[in-house]
Write a protein that holds these residues in place. Structure first.
Motif, mmCIF file in Angstrom:
data_model
loop_
_atom_site.group_PDB
_atom_site.id
_atom_site.type_symbol
_atom_site.label_atom_id
_atom_site.label_comp_id
_atom_site.label_asym_id
_atom_site.label_seq_id
_atom_site.Cartn_x
_atom_site.Cartn_y
_atom_site.Cartn_z
ATOM 1 N N LEU A 103 -9.258 -8.000 -16.437
ATOM 2 C CA LEU A 103 -10.231 -8.509 -17.409
ATOM 3 C C LEU A 103 -10.967 -7.360 -18.081
ATOM 4 N N ASN A 104 -11.381 -6.368 -17.319
ATOM 5 C CA ASN A 104 -12.079 -5.209 -17.888
ATOM 6 C C ASN A 104 -11.201 -4.482 -18.898
ATOM 7 N N ALA A 105 -9.930 -4.331 -18.588
ATOM 8 C CA ALA A 105 -9.017 -3.666 -19.521
ATOM 9 C C ALA A 105 -8.891 -4.465 -20.816
ATOM 10 N N ALA A 106 -8.787 -5.783 -20.703
ATOM 11 C CA ALA A 106 -8.703 -6.626 -21.892
ATOM 12 C C ALA A 106 -9.979 -6.506 -22.722
ATOM 13 N N GLU A 107 -11.109 -6.435 -22.042
ATOM 14 C CA GLU A 107 -12.390 -6.332 -22.740
ATOM 15 C C GLU A 107 -12.567 -5.000 -23.467
ATOM 16 N N GLU A 149 -9.413 -7.042 -29.679
ATOM 17 C CA GLU A 149 -9.111 -8.227 -28.864
ATOM 18 C C GLU A 149 -7.645 -8.651 -28.999
ATOM 19 N N ALA A 150 -6.743 -7.676 -28.875
ATOM 20 C CA ALA A 150 -5.313 -7.966 -28.963
ATOM 21 C C ALA A 150 -4.747 -8.474 -27.640
ATOM 22 N N ILE A 151 -5.512 -8.373 -26.567
ATOM 23 C CA ILE A 151 -5.044 -8.790 -25.250
ATOM 24 C C ILE A 151 -5.623 -10.159 -24.925
ATOM 25 N N ALA A 152 -4.740 -11.081 -24.578
ATOM 26 C CA ALA A 152 -5.164 -12.420 -24.170
ATOM 27 C C ALA A 152 -4.775 -12.639 -22.718
ATOM 28 N N LEU A 153 -5.657 -13.263 -21.996
ATOM 29 C CA LEU A 153 -5.396 -13.668 -20.616
ATOM 30 C C LEU A 153 -5.462 -15.180 -20.561
#
Length: 77
Positions: A50-54, A59-63
């Motif tokens: 989550l930290n890496a996505a943030e 905001e190209a990373i979705a979880l």
């Protein structure tokens, strides 16, 4: 068994900043096209992912929850 997340990178908006790979190299890398790539398509729900996505400036990373597809990050505004 704990929650699992599907990790997706939208290459149409990824700018290849490398912040995700730099902050969490065990979860992300820059691919041949200099775009972020998840090292695993599905992972255990972990704060580090989550930290890496943030850290992604665009905001190209979705979880998403692996079981339901529900969006975990980015927030659905």
């Amino acid at each position: 068994m704990g929650d699992r997340w599907k990790v997706e990178v939208d290459h149409s908006i990824c700018i290849g900043s490398g912040l995700c790979a730099g902050s969490s190299p065990e979860w992300f890398q820059l691919g041949a096209s200099n775009k972020a790539e998840p090292r695993h398509a599905e992972v255990d729900a972990e704060e580090a992912v989550l930290n890496a996505a943030e850290t992604c400036p665009v905001e190209a990373i979705a979880l998403r929850r692996a079981d339901s597809g529900e969006l975990v990050f980015p927030p659905d505004d």
